[in-house]
Each structure stands twice: as structure tokens, then as C-alpha cells.
Scaffold this active site. Structure first.
Site, mmCIF file in Angstrom:
data_model
loop_
_atom_site.group_PDB
_atom_site.id
_atom_site.type_symbol
_atom_site.label_atom_id
_atom_site.label_comp_id
_atom_site.label_asym_id
_atom_site.label_seq_id
_atom_site.Cartn_x
_atom_site.Cartn_y
_atom_site.Cartn_z
ATOM 1 N N CYS A 6 -6.078 -3.939 1.724
ATOM 2 C CA CYS A 6 -5.226 -3.703 0.563
ATOM 3 C C CYS A 6 -5.520 -2.373 -0.124
ATOM 4 O O CYS A 6 -6.589 -1.784 0.070
ATOM 5 C CB CYS A 6 -5.395 -4.836 -0.441
ATOM 6 S SG CYS A 6 -4.034 -4.931 -1.621
ATOM 7 N N ASP A 123 -9.916 -14.818 -5.854
ATOM 8 C CA ASP A 123 -10.571 -13.540 -6.074
ATOM 9 C C ASP A 123 -11.603 -13.691 -7.180
ATOM 10 O O ASP A 123 -11.734 -14.747 -7.810
ATOM 11 C CB ASP A 123 -9.479 -12.519 -6.480
ATOM 12 C CG ASP A 123 -9.901 -11.070 -6.325
ATOM 13 O OD1 ASP A 123 -9.021 -10.208 -6.324
ATOM 14 O OD2 ASP A 123 -11.117 -10.823 -6.203
HETATM 15 O O1 LIG Z 1 -6.904 -3.220 -5.825
HETATM 16 C C1 LIG Z 1 -6.534 -3.128 -7.006
HETATM 17 O O2 LIG Z 1 -6.691 -2.085 -7.694
HETATM 18 C C2 LIG Z 1 -5.830 -4.275 -7.672
HETATM 19 C C3 LIG Z 1 -5.236 -4.100 -8.919
HETATM 20 C C4 LIG Z 1 -4.557 -5.184 -9.522
HETATM 21 C C5 LIG Z 1 -4.468 -6.423 -8.878
HETATM 22 C C6 LIG Z 1 -5.071 -6.618 -7.629
HETATM 23 C C7 LIG Z 1 -5.765 -5.553 -7.030
HETATM 24 N N1 LIG Z 1 -6.398 -5.711 -5.809
HETATM 25 C C8 LIG Z 1 -6.556 -6.991 -5.191
HETATM 26 O O3 LIG Z 1 -7.888 -7.454 -5.405
HETATM 27 C C9 LIG Z 1 -8.462 -7.791 -4.124
HETATM 28 C C10 LIG Z 1 -9.956 -7.696 -4.142
HETATM 29 O O4 LIG Z 1 -10.318 -6.372 -4.399
HETATM 30 P P1 LIG Z 1 -11.778 -5.815 -3.978
HETATM 31 O O5 LIG Z 1 -11.904 -5.992 -2.477
HETATM 32 O O6 LIG Z 1 -12.798 -6.669 -4.712
HETATM 33 O O7 LIG Z 1 -11.756 -4.388 -4.420
HETATM 34 C C11 LIG Z 1 -7.761 -6.816 -3.197
HETATM 35 O O8 LIG Z 1 -7.865 -7.148 -1.873
HETATM 36 C C12 LIG Z 1 -6.337 -6.882 -3.705
HETATM 37 O O9 LIG Z 1 -5.633 -7.991 -3.178
#
Ligand SMILES: O=C(O)c1ccccc1N[C@@H]1O[C@H](COP(=O)(O)O)[C@@H](O)[C@H]1O
Length: 196
Positions: A6, A123
Site C-alpha cells: 500500500c 490495523d
Molecule cells: O498509509 C497511510 O498513510 C494511510 C493513511 C490513512 C489511512 C490508512 C493508511 N495506510 C494503511 O495503513 C496500513 C498499515 O500501515 P503501516 O504498514 O503500519 O505503515 C497500510 O497498509 C494501509 O492500508
């Protein structure tokens, strides 16, 4: 194991995720994100993604009309909603021919509250922060299809899969060389580690 990468913003990193075998690629339209991408730029990246790889637009707390407008402009096939959106938003998305992912923090998951979701993403409290959630917040993992997210990295994803037994994994910060800058080598390492 379903693997989503992502927060992509460049052709080389989209290509790296697809070539590594990712099942889905995500593009962030949530205001304030370091990974925020304009819909036209996302559309050019979506055009590089072959059929069979899911394209996901990521949103947080935005009006459903704005979500649908941005999703249409970017050409994504799935929307991922992080803002405790009502059922009506998911119904509107389905009526528009989009697949949906409901994203919640582990602390807010309840089995009864999400039995009907098409797909669930669990998450940490602050999405996209690179933080993992406390295992105590998810004592009983879901029985529906769900994606594990939050602080996943190439060096921890296998252990987290073993600990929680998700249907899939989703990563953003953990495959970046600096905030918002994806690293193709880390993307390849993550996909390989998630699917040994
Ligand atoms: O990635 C972002 O900036 C974000 C912003 C707002 C909502 C969701 C977002 N990201 C999502 O969060 C997961 C986990 O992130 P991380 O791997 O802990 O950085 C990511 O995979 C997105 O689905």
C-alpha cells in the site's frame, strides 16, 4: 496468503510489487498522509497493473461522494475505508461496482460487529504509522476473511502470520526507505517472506 502493498506512488515501485507477486496494490487518498497521491497520478499507475491484481483506494473519514469521485478518477476497483464509516457508504460503493475493505483498529474489533463485512482489515490505532498493535487487543482473531496490517516488515511478517493466522497481510511503512518512499528491494523481500 493474500499480500497487499500500500501507499504506492511511483511506476518502479508498482512494477516491483506486481513482479514480486503482490495480490493487491494500494493508493492513499486520505488527506494528511505522507503517501497521498492525486487521482490522475494514481490512474497512470493503475494503468500499469495487470488484470488479476487488485487496485485499492485508501480513504479515511471522507464523504462517500468524494470517495466515489476519487475512486472513479483513479480507476481503482476496491475502496478501503478507515474512518468508522456507516453501512450506507459500503452499500453505495457496492452499487458503484466497487469491492470494499473495512479497516479498523484491533482495539475496536468485535466479532459481532463485523460478521457481514466483505473483507476486514485490522490495523494498529494509527493507520500508516508503522506501529503494530498489541496482541492482547485481538485475543480471538476473526473467522471472516481478514487482512493483518500495522507495522509489518520483511523481518516480522512470517512470525505475525503464525501468531494471528490472517487471510492476508498489508504493508506500507515497512517497505519504505524513508517516510512515503517505497523501496523495491524491501517490497520484494516482504512478499517473499509473507509467502515462503
Ligand atoms: O498509509 C497511510 O498513510 C494511510 C493513511 C490513512 C489511512 C490508512 C493508511 N495506510 C494503511 O495503513 C496500513 C498499515 O500501515 P503501516 O504498514 O503500519 O505503515 C497500510 O497498509 C494501509 O492500508
Amino acid at each position: 496468503m493474500f499480500v497487499k502493498v500500500c501507499g504506492l506512488r511511483t511506476p518502479d515501485t508498482v512494477d516491483a510489487a506486481v513482479e514480486a507477486g503482490a495480490d493487491a496494490v494500494g493508493f492513499v487518498f486520505a488527506p494528511g498522509s505522507v503517501r497521498l497521491i492525486a487521482p490522475a497520478a494514481a490512474a497512470a499507475l493503475v494503468a500499469r497493473v495487470p488484470d488479476g491484481v487488485e487496485t485499492v483506494g485508501v480513504f479515511r473519514g471522507q464523504p462517500i461522494d468524494e470517495v466515489l469521485r476519487l475512486a472513479r478518477a483513479a480507476g481503482v476497483g476496491t475502496i478501503q475505508l478507515h474512518g468508522d464509516e456507516p453501512a450506507e457508504h459500503f452499500a453505495r460503493a457496492a452499487a458503484a461496482g466497487l469491492r470494499t475493505i473495512r479497516a479498523i483498529s484491533a482495539a475496536r474489533y468485535t466479532a459481532s460487529g463485523h460478521a457481514g463485512d466483505e473483507r476486514l482489515l485490522i490495523d494498529a490505532t494509527v493507520p500508516g504509522s508503522g506501529a503494530t498493535f498489541d496482541p492482547a487487543e485481538l485475543p480471538v482473531p476473526p473467522t471472516v476473511d481478514w487482512l493483518l496490517a500495522g507495522g509489518l516488515r520483511p523481518d516480522n511478517v512470517a512470525a505475525l502470520i503464525a501468531a494471528f493466522g490472517p487471510s492476508g497481510v498489508d504493508v506500507s511503512s515497512g517497505v519504505e526507505s524513508s517516510p512515503g518512499v517505497k523501496d523495491p528491494a524491501l517490497i520484494r523481500s516482504f512478499v517473499a517472506a509473507a509467502r515462503p
